[in-house]
Each structure stands twice: as C-alpha cells, then as structure tokens.
Scaffold this active site. Structure first.
Site, PDB file in Angstrom:
ATOM      1  N   GLY A   1       0.804  -1.397   0.152  1.00 17.10           N
ATOM      2  CA  GLY A   1      -0.045  -0.075   0.125  1.00 17.10           C
ATOM      3  C   GLY A   1       0.824   1.248  -0.004  1.00 17.10           C
ATOM      4  O   GLY A   1       2.037   1.030  -0.059  1.00 17.10           O
ATOM      5  N   GLN A   2       0.348   2.414  -0.003  1.00 14.03           N
ATOM      6  CA  GLN A   2       0.771   3.632  -0.049  1.00 14.03           C
ATOM      7  C   GLN A   2       1.888   3.695   1.130  1.00 14.03           C
ATOM      8  O   GLN A   2       2.971   4.258   0.790  1.00 14.03           O
ATOM      9  CB  GLN A   2      -0.018   4.849   0.165  1.00 14.03           C
ATOM     10  CG  GLN A   2       0.448   6.123   0.058  1.00 14.03           C
ATOM     11  CD  GLN A   2      -0.223   7.279   0.648  1.00 14.03           C
ATOM     12  OE1 GLN A   2      -1.330   7.264   1.031  1.00 14.03           O
ATOM     13  NE2 GLN A   2       0.071   8.438   0.061  1.00 14.03           N
TER      14      GLN A   2
ATOM     15  N   ASP B   1       1.464  -8.991   1.667  1.00  9.93           N
ATOM     16  CA  ASP B   1       0.214  -8.152   1.351  1.00  9.93           C
ATOM     17  C   ASP B   1      -0.853  -9.482   0.658  1.00  9.93           C
ATOM     18  O   ASP B   1      -0.120 -10.596   0.574  1.00  9.93           O
ATOM     19  CB  ASP B   1       0.466  -7.418   0.238  1.00  9.93           C
ATOM     20  CG  ASP B   1      -0.465  -6.178   0.163  1.00  9.93           C
ATOM     21  OD1 ASP B   1      -0.077  -4.973   0.362  1.00  9.93           O
ATOM     22  OD2 ASP B   1      -1.696  -6.464  -0.032  1.00  9.93           O
ATOM     23  N   ILE B   2      -1.975  -8.997   0.237  1.00 12.12           N
ATOM     24  CA  ILE B   2      -2.820 -10.180   0.042  1.00 12.12           C
ATOM     25  C   ILE B   2      -2.662 -10.565  -1.456  1.00 12.12           C
ATOM     26  O   ILE B   2      -2.877 -11.424  -1.942  1.00 12.12           O
ATOM     27  CB  ILE B   2      -4.379  -9.322  -0.027  1.00 12.12           C
ATOM     28  CG1 ILE B   2      -5.302 -10.673  -0.204  1.00 12.12           C
ATOM     29  CG2 ILE B   2      -4.567  -8.231  -0.968  1.00 12.12           C
ATOM     30  CD1 ILE B   2      -6.689  -9.930   0.427  1.00 12.12           C
TER      31      ILE B   2
ATOM     32  N   ASP C   1      -3.310 -12.835   3.854  1.00 12.40           N
ATOM     33  CA  ASP C   1      -4.308 -12.025   4.009  1.00 12.40           C
ATOM     34  C   ASP C   1      -4.404 -11.519   5.542  1.00 12.40           C
ATOM     35  O   ASP C   1      -4.421 -12.672   6.443  1.00 12.40           O
ATOM     36  CB  ASP C   1      -5.480 -12.985   3.615  1.00 12.40           C
ATOM     37  CG  ASP C   1      -7.013 -12.361   3.879  1.00 12.40           C
ATOM     38  OD1 ASP C   1      -6.965 -11.226   4.534  1.00 12.40           O
ATOM     39  OD2 ASP C   1      -7.989 -12.895   3.443  1.00 12.40           O
TER      40      ASP C   1
ATOM     41  N   TYR D   1     -14.900   3.964   8.619  1.00 14.06           N
ATOM     42  CA  TYR D   1     -13.066   3.841   8.835  1.00 14.06           C
ATOM     43  C   TYR D   1     -12.855   4.414  10.120  1.00 14.06           C
ATOM     44  O   TYR D   1     -12.294   4.159  10.801  1.00 14.06           O
ATOM     45  CB  TYR D   1     -12.668   4.639   7.530  1.00 14.06           C
ATOM     46  CG  TYR D   1     -11.210   5.085   7.669  1.00 14.06           C
ATOM     47  CD1 TYR D   1     -10.389   3.790   7.814  1.00 14.06           C
ATOM     48  CD2 TYR D   1     -10.676   6.014   7.804  1.00 14.06           C
ATOM     49  CE1 TYR D   1      -9.051   3.869   8.078  1.00 14.06           C
ATOM     50  CE2 TYR D   1      -9.338   6.175   7.837  1.00 14.06           C
ATOM     51  CZ  TYR D   1      -8.528   5.200   7.935  1.00 14.06           C
ATOM     52  OH  TYR D   1      -7.019   5.272   7.942  1.00 14.06           O
TER      53      TYR D   1
ATOM     54  N   ILE E   1      -1.729  11.693   4.072  1.00 14.28           N
ATOM     55  CA  ILE E   1      -0.391  11.426   3.595  1.00 14.28           C
ATOM     56  C   ILE E   1       0.122  11.457   2.151  1.00 14.28           C
ATOM     57  O   ILE E   1      -0.560  10.963   1.394  1.00 14.28           O
ATOM     58  CB  ILE E   1       0.394   9.931   4.036  1.00 14.28           C
ATOM     59  CG1 ILE E   1       0.254   9.939   5.549  1.00 14.28           C
ATOM     60  CG2 ILE E   1       1.903   9.961   3.920  1.00 14.28           C
ATOM     61  CD1 ILE E   1       0.511   8.560   6.185  1.00 14.28           C
TER      62      ILE E   1
HETATM   63  N1  SER Z   1      -5.963   9.517   4.498  1.00 17.31           N
HETATM   64  C1  SER Z   1      -7.064   8.570   5.153  1.00 17.31           C
HETATM   65  C2  SER Z   1      -8.156   8.890   4.392  1.00 17.31           C
HETATM   66  O1  SER Z   1      -8.415   9.737   3.892  1.00 17.31           O
HETATM   67  C3  SER Z   1      -7.221   9.247   6.472  1.00 17.31           C
HETATM   68  O2  SER Z   1      -6.520   8.473   7.418  1.00 17.31           O
HETATM   69  O3  SER Z   1      -9.210   8.041   4.697  1.00 17.31           O
END
Ligand code: SER
Length: 317
Positions: free
Chosen positions: A12-13, A35-36, A53, A143, A173
């Site tokens: 991921g990022q 990673d998956i 996973d 989330y 980020i």
């Molecule tokens: N960068 C994330 C989002 O936008 C926030 O933690 O979901």
C-alpha cells in the site's frame, strides 16, 4: 535466528515506503513484506515477501513462528471513502486484523506492534482547530469508527496484558511512490500526478476545505521514531495526534502553479466532501513532540518541489 519484522499490507501507500526504510535500517533479510497479492512487483522482488491476508490469523501466526517475527507493522486497512461503500468489509478487515496481532502479542508470539490510527477518529463535534489529544471523538465514517474502537482496544491490551502497541493518528499522507487507495485526503496526491500529466485537475473537495497533512518522508520518520522510543516514553497507548502542515485545495493549487504556471483546477465536490467536513483543520500534536521528539521537516512548498521533481521523472515530462 535473528528476530524479524513483518509488515502486513506492505504494497500500500505507506507500506511500500515503510518497507524500504525499515530494510535500510534493519537489513533486507530482517524485514518481511506481505500483502494479499503481488500487485507491487518492485516491492515483491526487493526482499523477503509473503502473501498474507490480514484477516487470516493462522497465516500471520505461522509466518511469525517460522521466521521468528517479533515486531509487526499492520498497515492493511480499508480507508474512509472505500469504507463508506463497503461498511461491513471495512469493519471486518480493520478490526479482525488488529485483534489478530494484538492476540499474538498477548500470547507472547510477538513483542511489539505498530498500528496506524487516523484523524478519522474525530467527527463533526470535535473542536476543528488545533484539535487536542484528548477530546470529543464521535466519528461519522465506518473507517473512523474502526480506528476509534481500535484505539480503545490497543489501550486495553496495553493496560490489561502489557501488549507493547504504539500508534499514530496519521493525517493525510502525500507521497509519490505508491498511490493511496480509497481515502478522502487522496486528492492531495492525485493533484500532483494530474498537474504533471495534464496541467489540470478536477478536485473532489471544495477549494477551501482545510485538512491536516504530512509528507511521506516525515510520516515514515515519525513511524520509525515512535517504534524505536523506549517503552516508558510512550505514555499514550491509544494513538498520538500527529501534525505537520494544514492546507486547502486552493493552497496546494497555488503552490503547484509556482512551478507549472499553466496549471488549472476546477472543483466538483462529491460524497467525500462531507467526510472531509467532519474532520479537523489542524491538530495539536504537542504530546508526540514531547514524548518521542516528533518534528516535521516539510512545509507545503518544500513538499510540492519534491513531489514535482519525482513525478516529472516518473512521467518523463
Ligand atoms: N487518509 C485517510 C483517508 O482519507 C485518513 O486517514 O481516509
């Protein structure tokens, strides 16, 4: 066998750059990326890699036992925008993966965990400016709910079982290596790519939406620092507020225009606008600065220069 580090969600990022940095510090063979799938071939071919996973306890457990893994960085998650589309999947992945690693530490299979939290733990009732460490957290996204509940569980496992878990409430980020996926702050990455490729950007947030952000290099340094700090320095076992820069789409547009004078932008807010509106504009991170010497380096213009420099090479423009 020397003890190893496992990164879950390494493609991921954040995982991509964290893997590179941890391998620089601890040696390639001591850092297992997982990673998956194998979507990021550069990373897959750069050192030890396993398909795991994050929802599969046995897969994580076996990897730890077979390789003497003592530290896990759990970077797999469904982010804010994707979480609104797939609420149950977000709950399932974000919570179960956390329980798996917390329980591995509780059972003394591993010694230390990094688990990222987010500014998404905050909500519309949170003070919006200079948001304190301890404040109202009534998140309105799935989330955000998973991160808030996750923070409670981290603190609980520390208090009840002595599990050495450390966490940061990451702001948005910004980075140029791997793309972010499914977040609300993703616009601040996409805008640089589109500026270099087409000199225009269609922004999914309104021009004056101010959000807390951090450049990847700073975010990785924060992650390494909190994990290297002595355990007694980590007074907060839920998650630390972390801040670097706050800006709006209009601010970033003007910063890019200094380098690409023809750059144009238009604003077409979509469902992510209400998510952004529920989050703070700026964050008080004095506790991270006191406890483990957090200090950011990149301001908006420095970050812009760095992003454009790398993306011009990537797109050969
Ligand atoms: N960068 C994330 C989002 O936008 C926030 O933690 O979901």
């Amino acid at each position: 066998m020397s003890s190893k580090i496992l990164i879950i969600g390494a493609c991921g990022q954040i995982g991509t750059e964290l893997t590179i940095k941890l391998r620089e510090i601890y040696g390639v063979s001591n850092v297992i990326a997982s990673d998956i799938n194998t979507r990021n071939l550069d990373l897959v071919n750069s050192g030890p890699f396993e398909i795991i996973d994050a929802k599969n306890y046995n897969a994580i457990h076996d990897c730890c036992v077979q390789n003497n893994v003592k530290t896990i960085y759990l970077m797999a998650a469904l982010l804010s925008a994707t979480g609104e589309k797939y609420p149950m999947e977000a709950w399932d992945l974000n919570m179960n993966s956390l329980f798996h690693v917390l329980n591995l530490a509780k059972d003394n299979v591993i010694d230390r965990i990094f688990w990222p939290s987010s500014i998404a733990v905050f909500g519309p009732t949170t003070p919006i400016d200079n948001t304190p460490q301890h404040t109202i957290c009534e998140p309105t996204t799935v989330y955000g709910i998973t991160k808030q509940v996750g923070e409670r569980w981290c603190e609980y496992y520390w208090e009840k079982y002595g599990v050495d878990v450390r966490s940061i409430r990451y702001p948005g980020i910004i980075s140029h290596k791997a793309m972010p996926g499914g977040g609300t702050t993703d616009y601040a990455v996409e805008i640089y790519h589109e500026a270099v490729k087409k000199a225009s950007y269609n922004c999914f947030l309104a021009e004056d939406t101010e959000l807390p952000m951090v450049f990847m290099e700073d975010a990785i340094r924060a992650t390494v620092h909190i994990m290297q700090a002595p355990s007694d320095a980590i007074e907060i076992r839920s998650a630390y507020n972390l801040a670097a820069i706050s800006f709006t789409p209009k601010d970033i547009y003007h910063s890019i225009k200094k380098h690409i004078p023809d750059f144009t932008i238009n604003y077409n807010p979509d469902f992510r606008q209400s998510i952004a509106d529920s989050w703070p504009s700026s964050i008080d991170d004095s506790k991270a600065r006191e406890d483990w010497n957090w200090k950011h380096e990149f301001d908006l213009d420095q970050m812009t220069a760095e992003m454009l420099k790398h993306l011009k090479v990537k797109y050969n423009s």
